[in-house]
Scaffold this motif. Structure first.
Motif, short mmCIF file in Angstrom:
data_model
loop_
_atom_site.label_atom_id
_atom_site.label_comp_id
_atom_site.label_asym_id
_atom_site.label_seq_id
_atom_site.Cartn_x
_atom_site.Cartn_y
_atom_site.Cartn_z
N ALA A 101 1.35 -4.03 5.17
CA ALA A 101 2.11 -3.02 5.91
C ALA A 101 1.86 -3.16 7.41
CB ALA A 101 1.74 -1.61 5.43
N ASP A 102 0.61 -3.38 7.80
CA ASP A 102 0.29 -3.56 9.21
C ASP A 102 0.97 -4.82 9.76
OD1 ASP A 102 -1.31 -1.29 9.16
OD2 ASP A 102 -3.20 -2.40 9.02
N ASP A 103 0.98 -5.89 8.98
CA ASP A 103 1.63 -7.13 9.42
C ASP A 103 3.13 -6.93 9.61
OD1 ASP A 103 1.54 -10.06 9.94
OD2 ASP A 103 2.79 -10.14 8.13
N LEU A 104 3.77 -6.29 8.65
CA LEU A 104 5.21 -6.05 8.78
C LEU A 104 5.50 -5.08 9.93
CD1 LEU A 104 6.33 -5.91 5.05
CD2 LEU A 104 7.01 -7.59 6.76
N ALA A 105 4.64 -4.07 10.11
CA ALA A 105 4.82 -3.14 11.24
C ALA A 105 4.75 -3.89 12.56
CB ALA A 105 3.76 -2.04 11.18
N SER A 106 3.82 -4.82 12.67
CA SER A 106 3.71 -5.63 13.89
C SER A 106 4.97 -6.46 14.10
CB SER A 106 2.51 -6.57 13.80
OG SER A 106 1.32 -5.84 13.81
N ARG A 107 5.48 -7.03 13.03
CA ARG A 107 6.70 -7.83 13.14
C ARG A 107 7.89 -6.97 13.57
NH1 ARG A 107 6.77 -12.70 9.11
NH2 ARG A 107 4.55 -13.09 8.85
#
Length: 79
Positions: A13-19
């Motif tokens: 979720a954090d990775d996708l939020a960053s993207r």
């Protein structure tokens, strides 16, 4: 060599939020399907379902039944 550790649903979720925040997924674009994300992150579809809940709770995405999950508009003043 030890196998790479799988990411947790929170890390995904954090990775996708960053993207989303850097514009890789602009507002109103559809995220990859649950199956595509599960394959990308080497996790189950159930894990991606949890990721979608987190992103929705953070106000980053919205779902359209039968269509997919899309990126929300960014609030004014947020890049």
């Amino acid at each position: 060599m030890a196998p790479a550790r799988r990411m947790t649903f929170q890390q995904i979720a954090d990775d996708l939020a960053s993207r989303i925040e850097v514009g890789e997924y602009p507002p109103h674009t559809e995220l990859p399907s649950t199956r595509q994300l599960a394959d990308l992150y080497s996790v189950s579809a159930g894990t991606i379902d949890k990721v979608h809940i987190i992103l929705r709770e953070r106000g980053l995405t919205y779902g359209i039944p039968g269509r997919g999950v899309f990126v929300e508009d960014r609030p004014e003043g947020v890049s």
